[in-house]
Design a protein around this motif. Structure first.
Motif, PDB file in Angstrom:
ATOM      1  N   HIS A  43     -11.861  -8.910   5.133  1.00  0.00           N
ATOM      2  CA  HIS A  43     -10.437  -8.927   4.789  1.00  0.00           C
ATOM      3  C   HIS A  43     -10.150 -10.000   3.728  1.00  0.00           C
ATOM      4  O   HIS A  43     -10.642 -11.127   3.832  1.00  0.00           O
ATOM      5  CB  HIS A  43      -9.594  -9.195   6.046  1.00  0.00           C
ATOM      6  CG  HIS A  43      -8.167  -8.805   5.867  1.00  0.00           C
ATOM      7  ND1 HIS A  43      -7.263  -9.578   5.168  1.00  0.00           N
ATOM      8  CD2 HIS A  43      -7.490  -7.694   6.254  1.00  0.00           C
ATOM      9  CE1 HIS A  43      -6.087  -8.967   5.163  1.00  0.00           C
ATOM     10  NE2 HIS A  43      -6.197  -7.818   5.815  1.00  0.00           N
ATOM     11  N   PRO A  44      -9.345  -9.658   2.701  1.00  0.00           N
ATOM     12  CA  PRO A  44      -9.042 -10.644   1.653  1.00  0.00           C
ATOM     13  C   PRO A  44      -8.391 -11.924   2.197  1.00  0.00           C
ATOM     14  O   PRO A  44      -8.583 -12.999   1.627  1.00  0.00           O
ATOM     15  CB  PRO A  44      -8.068  -9.894   0.727  1.00  0.00           C
ATOM     16  CG  PRO A  44      -8.404  -8.459   0.929  1.00  0.00           C
ATOM     17  CD  PRO A  44      -8.796  -8.330   2.372  1.00  0.00           C
ATOM     18  N   CYS A  50       1.123  -3.018   3.704  1.00  0.00           N
ATOM     19  CA  CYS A  50       0.239  -4.073   4.222  1.00  0.00           C
ATOM     20  C   CYS A  50       0.990  -5.395   4.147  1.00  0.00           C
ATOM     21  O   CYS A  50       1.521  -5.765   3.098  1.00  0.00           O
ATOM     22  CB  CYS A  50      -1.039  -4.132   3.382  1.00  0.00           C
ATOM     23  SG  CYS A  50      -2.036  -5.587   3.803  1.00  0.00           S
ATOM     24  N   PHE A  85      -0.016  -8.302   3.964  1.00  0.00           N
ATOM     25  CA  PHE A  85      -0.635  -9.312   3.096  1.00  0.00           C
ATOM     26  C   PHE A  85      -0.489  -8.949   1.611  1.00  0.00           C
ATOM     27  O   PHE A  85      -0.935  -9.704   0.748  1.00  0.00           O
ATOM     28  CB  PHE A  85      -2.125  -9.445   3.472  1.00  0.00           C
ATOM     29  CG  PHE A  85      -2.829 -10.593   2.809  1.00  0.00           C
ATOM     30  CD1 PHE A  85      -2.357 -11.899   2.939  1.00  0.00           C
ATOM     31  CD2 PHE A  85      -3.970 -10.395   2.047  1.00  0.00           C
ATOM     32  CE1 PHE A  85      -2.999 -12.963   2.328  1.00  0.00           C
ATOM     33  CE2 PHE A  85      -4.620 -11.453   1.427  1.00  0.00           C
ATOM     34  CZ  PHE A  85      -4.137 -12.731   1.580  1.00  0.00           C
ATOM     35  N   HIS A  86       0.183  -7.830   1.310  1.00  0.00           N
ATOM     36  CA  HIS A  86       0.118  -7.345  -0.080  1.00  0.00           C
ATOM     37  C   HIS A  86       0.794  -8.285  -1.087  1.00  0.00           C
ATOM     38  O   HIS A  86       0.444  -8.309  -2.259  1.00  0.00           O
ATOM     39  CB  HIS A  86       0.669  -5.905  -0.192  1.00  0.00           C
ATOM     40  CG  HIS A  86       2.149  -5.786  -0.371  1.00  0.00           C
ATOM     41  ND1 HIS A  86       2.985  -5.310   0.610  1.00  0.00           N
ATOM     42  CD2 HIS A  86       2.956  -6.063  -1.423  1.00  0.00           C
ATOM     43  CE1 HIS A  86       4.223  -5.306   0.168  1.00  0.00           C
ATOM     44  NE2 HIS A  86       4.227  -5.761  -1.060  1.00  0.00           N
ATOM     45  N   CYS A  94      -2.151 -10.684  -1.945  1.00  0.00           N
ATOM     46  CA  CYS A  94      -3.524 -10.188  -2.014  1.00  0.00           C
ATOM     47  C   CYS A  94      -3.969  -9.948  -3.465  1.00  0.00           C
ATOM     48  O   CYS A  94      -3.289  -9.244  -4.220  1.00  0.00           O
ATOM     49  CB  CYS A  94      -3.640  -8.880  -1.224  1.00  0.00           C
ATOM     50  SG  CYS A  94      -5.307  -8.216  -1.245  1.00  0.00           S
ATOM     51  N   TYR A 115      -6.287  -8.041  -4.421  1.00  0.00           N
ATOM     52  CA  TYR A 115      -6.808  -6.683  -4.577  1.00  0.00           C
ATOM     53  C   TYR A 115      -5.738  -5.613  -4.323  1.00  0.00           C
ATOM     54  O   TYR A 115      -6.062  -4.452  -4.109  1.00  0.00           O
ATOM     55  CB  TYR A 115      -7.963  -6.447  -3.589  1.00  0.00           C
ATOM     56  CG  TYR A 115      -9.000  -7.536  -3.622  1.00  0.00           C
ATOM     57  CD1 TYR A 115      -9.914  -7.614  -4.666  1.00  0.00           C
ATOM     58  CD2 TYR A 115      -9.053  -8.499  -2.614  1.00  0.00           C
ATOM     59  CE1 TYR A 115     -10.864  -8.631  -4.700  1.00  0.00           C
ATOM     60  CE2 TYR A 115      -9.998  -9.507  -2.642  1.00  0.00           C
ATOM     61  CZ  TYR A 115     -10.899  -9.572  -3.686  1.00  0.00           C
ATOM     62  OH  TYR A 115     -11.845 -10.577  -3.722  1.00  0.00           O
ATOM     63  N   VAL A 116      -4.462  -6.006  -4.345  1.00  0.00           N
ATOM     64  CA  VAL A 116      -3.381  -5.088  -3.969  1.00  0.00           C
ATOM     65  C   VAL A 116      -3.343  -3.838  -4.864  1.00  0.00           C
ATOM     66  O   VAL A 116      -3.613  -3.919  -6.061  1.00  0.00           O
ATOM     67  CB  VAL A 116      -2.020  -5.846  -3.990  1.00  0.00           C
ATOM     68  CG1 VAL A 116      -1.720  -6.400  -5.365  1.00  0.00           C
ATOM     69  CG2 VAL A 116      -0.897  -4.985  -3.466  1.00  0.00           C
ATOM     70  N   CYS A 175      -1.114  -0.056  -0.986  1.00  0.00           N
ATOM     71  CA  CYS A 175      -0.916  -1.203  -0.080  1.00  0.00           C
ATOM     72  C   CYS A 175       0.555  -1.562   0.053  1.00  0.00           C
ATOM     73  O   CYS A 175       0.973  -2.102   1.078  1.00  0.00           O
ATOM     74  CB  CYS A 175      -1.661  -2.429  -0.603  1.00  0.00           C
ATOM     75  SG  CYS A 175      -3.397  -2.172  -0.926  1.00  0.00           S
ATOM     76  N   PRO A 211      -2.065  -0.391   6.725  1.00  0.00           N
ATOM     77  CA  PRO A 211      -3.443  -0.046   7.089  1.00  0.00           C
ATOM     78  C   PRO A 211      -3.689  -0.074   8.597  1.00  0.00           C
ATOM     79  O   PRO A 211      -3.078  -0.855   9.314  1.00  0.00           O
ATOM     80  CB  PRO A 211      -4.287  -1.120   6.385  1.00  0.00           C
ATOM     81  CG  PRO A 211      -3.359  -2.236   6.109  1.00  0.00           C
ATOM     82  CD  PRO A 211      -1.973  -1.686   6.042  1.00  0.00           C
ATOM     83  N   CYS A 233      -7.545  -3.307   6.552  1.00  0.00           N
ATOM     84  CA  CYS A 233      -7.439  -3.335   5.083  1.00  0.00           C
ATOM     85  C   CYS A 233      -7.916  -1.989   4.547  1.00  0.00           C
ATOM     86  O   CYS A 233      -8.937  -1.470   5.002  1.00  0.00           O
ATOM     87  CB  CYS A 233      -8.300  -4.453   4.519  1.00  0.00           C
ATOM     88  SG  CYS A 233      -8.375  -4.449   2.731  1.00  0.00           S
ATOM     89  N   PHE A 234      -7.184  -1.452   3.549  1.00  0.00           N
ATOM     90  CA  PHE A 234      -7.580  -0.157   2.982  1.00  0.00           C
ATOM     91  C   PHE A 234      -8.938  -0.219   2.282  1.00  0.00           C
ATOM     92  O   PHE A 234      -9.585   0.806   2.100  1.00  0.00           O
ATOM     93  CB  PHE A 234      -6.518   0.323   1.981  1.00  0.00           C
ATOM     94  CG  PHE A 234      -5.253   0.778   2.661  1.00  0.00           C
ATOM     95  CD1 PHE A 234      -5.287   1.750   3.662  1.00  0.00           C
ATOM     96  CD2 PHE A 234      -4.032   0.232   2.320  1.00  0.00           C
ATOM     97  CE1 PHE A 234      -4.134   2.162   4.306  1.00  0.00           C
ATOM     98  CE2 PHE A 234      -2.875   0.635   2.950  1.00  0.00           C
ATOM     99  CZ  PHE A 234      -2.922   1.604   3.949  1.00  0.00           C
ATOM    100  N   LEU A 235      -9.371  -1.421   1.895  1.00  0.00           N
ATOM    101  CA  LEU A 235     -10.686  -1.544   1.258  1.00  0.00           C
ATOM    102  C   LEU A 235     -11.799  -1.128   2.218  1.00  0.00           C
ATOM    103  O   LEU A 235     -12.899  -0.784   1.789  1.00  0.00           O
ATOM    104  CB  LEU A 235     -10.943  -3.001   0.810  1.00  0.00           C
ATOM    105  CG  LEU A 235     -10.022  -3.573  -0.254  1.00  0.00           C
ATOM    106  CD1 LEU A 235     -10.342  -5.038  -0.497  1.00  0.00           C
ATOM    107  CD2 LEU A 235     -10.150  -2.796  -1.562  1.00  0.00           C
TER     108      LEU A 235
HETATM  109 FE1  SF4 Z   1      -5.060  -6.401   0.152  1.00  0.00          FE
HETATM  110 FE2  SF4 Z   1      -4.405  -3.818   0.210  1.00  0.00          FE
HETATM  111 FE3  SF4 Z   1      -6.289  -4.755   1.833  1.00  0.00          FE
HETATM  112 FE4  SF4 Z   1      -3.750  -5.353   2.223  1.00  0.00          FE
HETATM  113  S1  SF4 Z   1      -4.655  -3.313   2.374  1.00  0.00           S
HETATM  114  S2  SF4 Z   1      -5.434  -6.747   2.335  1.00  0.00           S
HETATM  115  S3  SF4 Z   1      -2.991  -5.567   0.148  1.00  0.00           S
HETATM  116  S4  SF4 Z   1      -6.355  -4.674  -0.399  1.00  0.00           S
END
Ligand code: SF4
Length: 342
Positions: free
Chosen positions: A266-267, A304, A306-307, A310, A312-313, A317, A322, A335-337
């Motif tokens: 997770h970021p 999300c 955390f967007h 983040c 990596y948004v 997100c 997620p 996290c979608f990643l």
């Molecule tokens: Fe970052 Fe998107 Fe993962 Fe949230 S879902 S932590 S905004 S990459």
């Protein structure tokens, strides 16, 4: 691994009322759909910034707070809606160590009385194998009074202090010694589960290691299960078997200690780890440090949570929330990643 505590879809939303009319004008969303298991004889570290909901989760598990919705099971028994009276037995099994040993000990009571008080409050006998029909120690049974004194002496030695301290007041002790006394009070009823809420953050760094080592020793000697709450990843790393990372009322990553430190996904976990200073490592300055502050839990971001911080948004997100994906056995990430790795 045997489950001691199971938490299902736990929510804690505090109403915000209008001071004049008393009408509810919003909510503080402290916990949102938290799912978690705590296994017997493990130390689960709970880490996150201030305002992430760590203490609220600890207080809900101990049922010092009644959650808005969701379920908490202790040894398979639902304790979510139990009344104060019904919780009496649970109170002996699950205890709390507070953050601030300067505030958590009554300055007017001698240490002996502080350690005797749990027996009075919980109407408990000093040893768990006491016959159920034996008289309460507070009906002045000399035999029971002797048992209590014996138990107090045993515990004071277990925390590395001498019997002379029993006749003194809390102000006569340093912060570390007070925290030892607070720990003694928490374990004196032979609990199975301890929630330690930032137990070393009010102490000098030199004392922190002593208290953490004491907690590890007690966990081994007394077969305790522990929820260790802290914002300090280096402390969490030292003491925990598994680690849950919280952000804005949600658990965003859950894994064993080694997996979390060596293979975090997770970021937010990455940002927390990057924020830990390494005195002999000048790469800390070059790492991506988390920006901004945690948003208000009264008005959490959509999608999300955390967007807003983040690196990596993506557009997705900002709109969608997620799931808590299981990416490998015992490793879950929100996290979608990680969406396609589950
Ligand atoms: Fe970052 Fe998107 Fe993962 Fe949230 S879902 S932590 S905004 S990459």
């Amino acid at each position: 691994m045997q489950e001691l505590i199971k938490i299902k879809e736990l929510n804690m939303h505090y109403p915000i009322t209008d001071g004049l009319t008393g009408n509810i004008k919003g909510y503080t969303y402290a916990l949102n759909n938290v799912n978690l298991e705590i296994y017997e004889n493990e130390i689960l570290g709970l880490v996150g910034e201030s305002g992430s909901g760590k203490s609220t989760l600890g207080n809900c598990i101990l049922r010092l707070l009644k959650p808005t919705s969701g379920e908490i099971y202790y040894r398979g028994e639902d304790i979510t809606s139990k009344t104060k009276k019904e919780l009496q037995e649970y109170r002996k099994r699950a205890q709390l160590i507070f953050q601030n040993p300067y505030m958590s000990l009554n300055p007017r009571m001698k240490i002996y009385d502080i350690l005797k008080e749990p027996f009075i409050v919980n109407k408990s006998n000093p040893v768990s194998h006491f016959a159920a029909d034996s008289p309460s120690p507070y009906k002045c049974s000399i035999k029971n009074r002797e048992k209590i004194e014996e138990k107090i002496r045993e515990i004071i030695s277990l925390i590395g202090m001498k019997e002379e301290v029993l006749n003194r007041y809390p102000h006569e002790f340093s912060g570390g010694q007070r925290q030892r006394i607070a720990i003694a009070r928490a374990i004196i009823l032979n609990p199975e589960f301890i929630a330690a809420d930032e137990p070393v953050s009010a102490l000098d760094v030199s004392i922190q290691a002593q208290i953490i080592n004491l907690l590890i020793k007690l966990k081994e000697n007394l077969n305790l299960t522990m929820l260790f709450i802290s914002h300090d990843l280096s402390v969490i790393k030292y003491i925990s078997d598994r680690i849950a990372v919280m952000y804005l009322g949600e658990i965003v990553e859950l894994a064993s200690k080694d997996e979390l430190f060596n293979n975090h996904k997770h970021p937010y976990t990455e940002a927390l780890l990057n924020s830990v200073p390494h005195p002999q490592d000048d790469t800390t300055e070059k790492k991506e440090i988390i920006k901004g502050e945690i948003p208000s839990p009264q008005n959490p971001p959509k999608g999300c949570k955390f967007h807003t911080r983040c690196p990596y948004v993506t557009d997705k997100c900002r709109i969608e929330h997620p799931e808590f994906y299981e990416i490998s056995p015992n490793h879950r990430v929100r996290c979608f990643l990680c969406e396609n790795k589950s």
